[in-house]
Write an enzyme that holds these catalytic residues in place. Structure first.
Site, short mmCIF file in Angstrom:
data_model
loop_
_atom_site.label_atom_id
_atom_site.label_comp_id
_atom_site.label_asym_id
_atom_site.label_seq_id
_atom_site.Cartn_x
_atom_site.Cartn_y
_atom_site.Cartn_z
CG ASP A 10 -19.79 -3.72 13.91
OD1 ASP A 10 -20.06 -2.57 13.61
OD2 ASP A 10 -18.67 -4.02 13.75
CE LYS A 32 -16.37 0.51 14.96
NZ LYS A 32 -16.96 0.18 13.57
CG ASP A 59 -16.47 3.10 11.63
OD1 ASP A 59 -15.78 3.66 10.74
OD2 ASP A 59 -16.16 2.02 11.83
CE LYS A 61 -14.18 1.78 8.28
NZ LYS A 61 -15.16 1.11 9.27
CG LEU A 62 -18.33 10.61 5.22
CD1 LEU A 62 -18.82 11.84 5.53
CD2 LEU A 62 -19.60 9.67 5.31
CG HIS A 63 -13.57 7.17 -0.31
ND1 HIS A 63 -12.82 6.09 -0.24
CD2 HIS A 63 -12.97 8.13 -1.22
CE1 HIS A 63 -11.79 6.35 -1.48
NE2 HIS A 63 -11.92 7.55 -1.75
CG ASP A 64 -19.18 10.65 -3.17
OD1 ASP A 64 -18.65 11.02 -4.11
OD2 ASP A 64 -20.16 9.74 -2.99
N PRO A 66 -15.10 15.80 -2.75
CG PRO A 66 -13.00 17.05 -3.11
CD PRO A 66 -14.13 16.11 -3.65
CB THR A 68 -20.55 14.18 -2.14
OG1 THR A 68 -20.93 14.70 -3.38
CG2 THR A 68 -21.55 13.46 -1.67
CB THR A 118 -7.39 -3.68 10.73
OG1 THR A 118 -8.94 -3.45 10.94
CG2 THR A 118 -6.43 -2.57 11.38
NE ARG A 180 -10.86 -10.88 16.22
CZ ARG A 180 -11.67 -9.80 15.80
NH1 ARG A 180 -11.70 -8.85 16.65
NH2 ARG A 180 -12.21 -9.73 14.52
N GLY A 209 -14.80 -5.40 18.53
CA GLY A 209 -16.30 -5.71 18.31
C GLY A 209 -16.52 -6.90 18.81
NE ARG A 210 -15.89 -9.63 13.83
CZ ARG A 210 -15.22 -9.80 12.78
NH1 ARG A 210 -15.70 -10.68 12.14
NH2 ARG A 210 -14.41 -9.13 12.44
O1 C5P Z 1 -15.46 -7.48 15.33
P1 C5P Z 1 -14.19 -6.57 15.15
O2 C5P Z 1 -13.26 -6.41 16.56
O3 C5P Z 1 -13.10 -7.23 14.08
O4 C5P Z 1 -14.73 -5.13 14.80
C1 C5P Z 1 -13.77 -4.07 14.32
C2 C5P Z 1 -14.50 -2.84 13.87
O5 C5P Z 1 -13.50 -1.83 13.49
C3 C5P Z 1 -15.63 -2.94 12.99
O6 C5P Z 1 -16.76 -2.18 13.02
C4 C5P Z 1 -14.70 -2.44 11.49
O7 C5P Z 1 -15.76 -2.01 10.65
C5 C5P Z 1 -13.99 -1.51 12.46
N1 C5P Z 1 -12.72 -1.09 11.41
C6 C5P Z 1 -11.73 -2.00 11.13
N2 C5P Z 1 -10.73 -1.50 10.64
C7 C5P Z 1 -10.38 -0.22 10.09
C8 C5P Z 1 -11.59 0.65 10.68
C9 C5P Z 1 -12.55 0.26 11.38
O8 C5P Z 1 -11.87 -3.25 11.46
N3 C5P Z 1 -9.25 0.24 9.73
#
Ligand code: C5P
Length: 235
Positions: A10, A32, A59, A61-64, A66, A68, A118, A180, A209-210
């Site tokens: 990200d 990702k 990632d 996350k398409l939502h529109d 069908p 489109t 999440t 985490r 991610g982070r």
């Molecule tokens: O930094 P962190 O570990 O929280 O990043 C989680 C990644 O997973 C982000 O890119 C977020 O968009 C993605 N994600 C999420 N929950 C979902 C789907 C995707 O956190 N249900």
């Protein structure tokens, strides 16, 4: 079963992303690319990262409606990614439209449906989204809709993997963010677990991610996540 860690890149530019990836000289992590990076860097970022030998989860996350989603997925399929997703809330018809596009384009991409983000708590789901069922029941139901539509799996919290596998079978892929290390802060994520716990709960892939990208040593953090996730033991 091979369990893989997917790094959520990200970042806000191609340069920042490629500099981050330069640190990985030995391994080629699954990457990702989300909307932050794709909207900043454009679709060519996918080719740049693929050229370096990484697998890609796109990632968006398409939502529109069908129609489109079908047309958008036809275009995205040309990027030849390994994993791609839609929102299960878009209905079975919308998820089928996405699947049909991938089949038409002869794509090998794993198609996932996002169940509930999440970052959403059960309380938010009840009070804001007006969904009266429990988080577990909702995720399980959305996952089953995804299976009926022909998706290969879902994105959910590790805490919901067991419920999803029970309803959709163990082969139905579970990709789980909200990861985490035991020592980290949660950030905006509500339903979090460690990589070791995600293994114990049966996730096929974890998205981190982070905890990796903001670490002072991202390669060491990636190795720690992989080791914990493969073994199920906290390092
Ligand atoms: O930094 P962190 O570990 O929280 O990043 C989680 C990644 O997973 C982000 O890119 C977020 O968009 C993605 N994600 C999420 N929950 C979902 C789907 C995707 O956190 N249900």
């Amino acid at each position: 079963m091979k369990r893989e860690v997917i790094i959520a890149c990200d970042f806000s530019s191609q340069q920042e992303t490629l500099e981050f990836l330069d640190q990985f000289t030995e391994e080629k992590p699954f990457i990702k690319i989300g909307m932050e990076l794709l909207y900043a860097a454009g679709p060519n970022i996918v080719n740049e990262i693929k050229k370096r030998g990484h697998k890609i989860f796109l990632d968006l996350k398409l939502h529109d409606i069908p129609n489109t989603v079908h047309k958008a997925m036809m275009n995205l399929a040309k990027l030849d990614v390994d994993m791609i997703n839609v929102h299960a809330a878009g209905t079975i018809e919308m998820m089928k439209a996405a699947k049909d596009a991938l089949v038409k384009m002869d794509s090998h991409a794993i198609l996932l449906a996002v169940t509930q983000l999440t970052s959403t708590s059960e309380e938010m789901m009840h009070d804001e989204l007006w969904i009266d069922h429990s988080m577990e029941e909702t995720v399980q139901h959305y996952a089953y809709n995804a299976k009926l539509a022909g998706c290969d799996g879902v994105v959910c919290s590790p805490l919901e993997v067991e419920a999803v596998s029970e309803k959709c079978g163990r082969d139905f892929v579970t990709v789980t963010p909200g990861i985490r290390f035991a020592s980290d802060s949660k950030g905006d994520q509500k339903r979090v677990t460690t990589p070791a716990k995600a293994h114990q709960l049966g996730s096929h892939y974890i998205v981190v991610g982070r905890s990796i990208t903001e670490s002072s040593d991202p390669v060491a953090a990636y190795r720690k996540a992989s080791k914990e996730f493969e073994s199920g033991v906290e390092a």
